[in-house]
Each structure stands twice: as C-alpha cells, then as structure tokens.
Design a protein around this motif. Structure first.
Motif, PDB file in Angstrom:
ATOM      1  N   VAL A 145      42.227  44.984  44.478  1.00 47.06           N
ATOM      2  CA  VAL A 145      42.078  44.020  43.949  1.00 47.06           C
ATOM      3  C   VAL A 145      40.719  43.485  43.638  1.00 47.06           C
ATOM      4  CG1 VAL A 145      42.374  41.300  43.984  1.00 47.06           C
ATOM      5  CG2 VAL A 145      43.987  43.301  45.214  1.00 47.06           C
ATOM      6  N   VAL A 146      40.020  43.575  44.068  1.00 50.31           N
ATOM      7  CA  VAL A 146      38.625  43.777  42.963  1.00 50.31           C
ATOM      8  C   VAL A 146      38.458  44.658  41.514  1.00 50.31           C
ATOM      9  CG1 VAL A 146      35.691  43.382  43.257  1.00 50.31           C
ATOM     10  CG2 VAL A 146      37.074  42.302  44.829  1.00 50.31           C
ATOM     11  N   LEU A 147      39.033  46.143  42.123  1.00 46.03           N
ATOM     12  CA  LEU A 147      38.465  46.748  40.685  1.00 46.03           C
ATOM     13  C   LEU A 147      39.419  46.338  40.278  1.00 46.03           C
ATOM     14  CD1 LEU A 147      37.754  50.254  43.119  1.00 46.03           C
ATOM     15  CD2 LEU A 147      36.200  48.692  41.355  1.00 46.03           C
ATOM     16  N   LEU A 148      40.772  45.925  40.119  1.00 47.56           N
ATOM     17  CA  LEU A 148      41.666  45.606  38.769  1.00 47.56           C
ATOM     18  C   LEU A 148      40.959  44.456  38.257  1.00 47.56           C
ATOM     19  CD1 LEU A 148      45.231  46.173  40.592  1.00 47.56           C
ATOM     20  CD2 LEU A 148      44.270  47.923  38.475  1.00 47.56           C
ATOM     21  N   ALA A 149      40.856  43.193  39.524  1.00 47.37           N
ATOM     22  CA  ALA A 149      39.961  42.173  38.060  1.00 47.37           C
ATOM     23  C   ALA A 149      38.708  42.804  37.232  1.00 47.37           C
ATOM     24  CB  ALA A 149      39.446  41.295  39.365  1.00 47.37           C
ATOM     25  N   LEU A 150      37.966  43.390  37.903  1.00 44.99           N
ATOM     26  CA  LEU A 150      36.950  44.150  36.939  1.00 44.99           C
ATOM     27  C   LEU A 150      37.600  44.317  36.160  1.00 44.99           C
ATOM     28  CD1 LEU A 150      34.478  45.344  39.610  1.00 44.99           C
ATOM     29  CD2 LEU A 150      34.376  42.670  38.538  1.00 44.99           C
ATOM     30  N   ALA A 151      39.019  45.716  35.653  1.00 39.54           N
ATOM     31  CA  ALA A 151      39.354  46.257  34.887  1.00 39.54           C
ATOM     32  C   ALA A 151      39.515  45.599  34.026  1.00 39.54           C
ATOM     33  CB  ALA A 151      39.801  47.658  35.378  1.00 39.54           C
ATOM     34  N   PHE A 152      39.976  44.506  34.466  1.00 36.43           N
ATOM     35  CA  PHE A 152      40.781  43.298  33.231  1.00 36.43           C
ATOM     36  C   PHE A 152      39.779  42.847  32.558  1.00 36.43           C
ATOM     37  CE2 PHE A 152      41.629  38.920  32.772  1.00 36.43           C
ATOM     38  CZ  PHE A 152      42.135  38.930  31.287  1.00 36.43           C
ATOM     39  N   PHE A 153      38.265  41.707  33.006  1.00 33.84           N
ATOM     40  CA  PHE A 153      37.315  41.584  32.914  1.00 33.84           C
ATOM     41  C   PHE A 153      37.224  42.154  31.473  1.00 33.84           C
ATOM     42  CE2 PHE A 153      33.598  39.373  32.564  1.00 33.84           C
ATOM     43  CZ  PHE A 153      34.261  38.437  32.148  1.00 33.84           C
TER      44      PHE A 153
END
Length: 182
Positions: A145-153
């Motif tokens: 989830v954290v990696l996906l949020a970072l990728a989104f940002f």
C-alpha cells in the motif's frame, strides 16, 4: 518558474526531510508556502485551483507545529487530507482549463485515484494503525500500500511537471514573454 513548477518544487520539499542532527533544514512550512504561491497564480482560472490553494494554506498552518515537534498520527492524518484535497483540486483545475483530452483523462484518473489513496490513509489513521508499521502478517500488504501510494504521488508530480509549460496553466508562451533587454 511556472505555477505548476512551483507546486512540484514545493511538494518535493514537503515530502523530503533534509535533516542535520534531527533538525529539518528546509521545513515543510517553506514547501507549503511555495505550493501556495504556485496555486495562488492559478486560483482565478478554476474553482479546483482555488480549493487546492486553500488546502495548501492549511498545509502552511500544519507546517508551524512541525517546526518544533515530530509529526504524530494526528498531524500525519491532517497532512494526508491536505494533500488529498490538493491533488483533487489541482487535477480538477487542470481538467477544466486544458483543452487536450489526453491531459483531461489523466487528470481525472489521478484525482479519483488520489481520493482513494487519501481515504486509505485516513482510514488507517482512524483505525489507530499506521500503514507504515504493523506487528503481524499484514506487514507485506502495508508495504505494498505504501509503495503504491508513493508510485501514485510520483505519477502526480510527473504529470504536473510535464504540463507545467502549458499556457492554459499559467506558463508564458512565446507570444506573451517579455522581449529581452538589450
């Protein structure tokens, strides 16, 4: 610097801490101020930009306590909400003022994914568990989830940067640039 260039630069300062002996050398307050400056230049073009500028002003306010204390769960949740409104408003504004359908589609996709990311972060905070730290088998899921949020940002920042020179977004084009002196 273009308004969207200012937003990108400011957000990079907000999310990156440059620490020396525990002191943040470039406080979030400065980054939020730069973001607010960029969005203020766009605020008259769309209500989305106005909403994003209001969110950035809340970011400035949130930056004040971060000058003296580490971010607790409440400040992290508040900053997540600010960033979520900023993403949604900025993408709404871009979609409203840019005439290119590919940019409008990407802006719309980013704003709805950003809303989902924000709601996930707020839900995690409300449940009293940080998505960054878990004590059980959910650790891998939390990391994803954290990696996906970072990728989104990162995608959001690249999108802003790639559209920063669009005249509809406050960039000067060749017809409106001042003549060089001398």
């Amino acid at each position: 610097m273009t308004p969207l260039g200012m937003v990108v630069a400011g957000l990079l300062l907000v999310v990156n801490d440059f620490r020396f002996n525990g002191l943040d050398l470039i406080p979030d307050l400065i980054g939020w101020g730069i973001v607010l400056g960029g969005l203020a230049k766009l605020a008259g073009r769309s209500p989305g930009f106005t909403a994003a500028a209001v969110a950035a002003s809340f970011g400035v306010v949130l930056g004040i306590p971060l000058l003296v204390v580490e971010a607790g769960r409440g400040l992290v949740a508040a900053e997540s909400l600010v960033i979520g409104v900023l993403v949604f408003g900025t993408c709404t504004g871009i979609s409203a003022v840019v005439d290119r359908s590919d940019v409008q589609r990407t802006a719309n996709l980013l704003r709805w994914i950003g809303l989902a990311v924000t709601l996930t972060a707020l839900l995690s905070s409300a449940l009293g568990r940080s998505i960054m730290v878990t004590a059980d088998g959910a650790q891998v899921a939390a990391a994803v989830v954290v990696l996906l949020a970072l990728a989104f940002f990162a995608w959001f920042l690249v999108f802003l940067w790639s559209n920063r020179k669009d005249p509809a977004l406050g960039a000067l084009d060749a017809r409106t640039q001042p003549e060089p002196v001398g």
